[in-house]
Design a protein around this motif. Structure first.
Motif, PDB file in Angstrom:
ATOM      1  N   PHE A   2      35.056  37.172  43.070  1.00  0.00           N
ATOM      2  CA  PHE A   2      35.025  35.919  43.904  1.00  0.00           C
ATOM      3  C   PHE A   2      34.066  35.970  45.468  1.00  0.00           C
ATOM      4  O   PHE A   2      34.450  35.421  46.113  1.00  0.00           O
ATOM      5  N   SER A   5      31.345  35.165  46.505  1.00  0.00           N
ATOM      6  CA  SER A   5      30.799  33.528  46.853  1.00  0.00           C
ATOM      7  C   SER A   5      31.626  33.658  48.356  1.00  0.00           C
ATOM      8  O   SER A   5      31.504  32.744  49.103  1.00  0.00           O
ATOM      9  N   ASP A   6      33.320  34.602  48.817  1.00  0.00           N
ATOM     10  CA  ASP A   6      34.333  34.513  50.007  1.00  0.00           C
ATOM     11  C   ASP A   6      33.297  34.813  51.113  1.00  0.00           C
ATOM     12  O   ASP A   6      33.161  34.122  51.896  1.00  0.00           O
ATOM     13  N   HIS A   7      32.668  35.772  51.028  1.00  0.00           N
ATOM     14  CA  HIS A   7      32.059  36.865  52.134  1.00  0.00           C
ATOM     15  C   HIS A   7      30.730  35.674  52.356  1.00  0.00           C
ATOM     16  O   HIS A   7      30.619  35.506  53.988  1.00  0.00           O
ATOM     17  N   GLU A   9      30.925  32.508  52.402  1.00  0.00           N
ATOM     18  CA  GLU A   9      31.663  31.170  52.733  1.00  0.00           C
ATOM     19  C   GLU A   9      31.535  31.539  54.315  1.00  0.00           C
ATOM     20  O   GLU A   9      31.986  31.173  54.886  1.00  0.00           O
ATOM     21  N   ARG A  10      32.154  32.799  54.870  1.00  0.00           N
ATOM     22  CA  ARG A  10      32.907  32.966  55.591  1.00  0.00           C
ATOM     23  C   ARG A  10      31.767  33.344  56.694  1.00  0.00           C
ATOM     24  O   ARG A  10      31.410  33.277  57.978  1.00  0.00           O
TER      25      ARG A  10
END
Length: 61
Positions: A2, A5-7, A9-10
């Protein structure tokens, strides 16, 4: 798994410059002018979307 996707979102939460550019500039407003300027005399269809190519050139600059 993930990480991407986390990157993203941040990045979005912190003010992604590409998202800001998309909100500020209406690139679709240039489509008519680009199509007229890129009119091919031999009737060939363009290979790439002219608005997308404009975005690429703006980002490259």
């Amino acid at each position: 798994m993930f990480g991407l996707s986390d990157h993203l979102e941040r990045l979005s939460a912190n003010g992604d410059p590409l998202e800001v550019l998309a909100q500020v500039v209406d690139f679709e407003a240039f489509r008519t002018t680009l199509l007229a300027a890129l009119a091919y005399s031999d009737g060939a269809k363009e290979q790439y979307d002219p608005v997308t190519m404009l975005k690429v050139l703006v980002l490259a600059a």
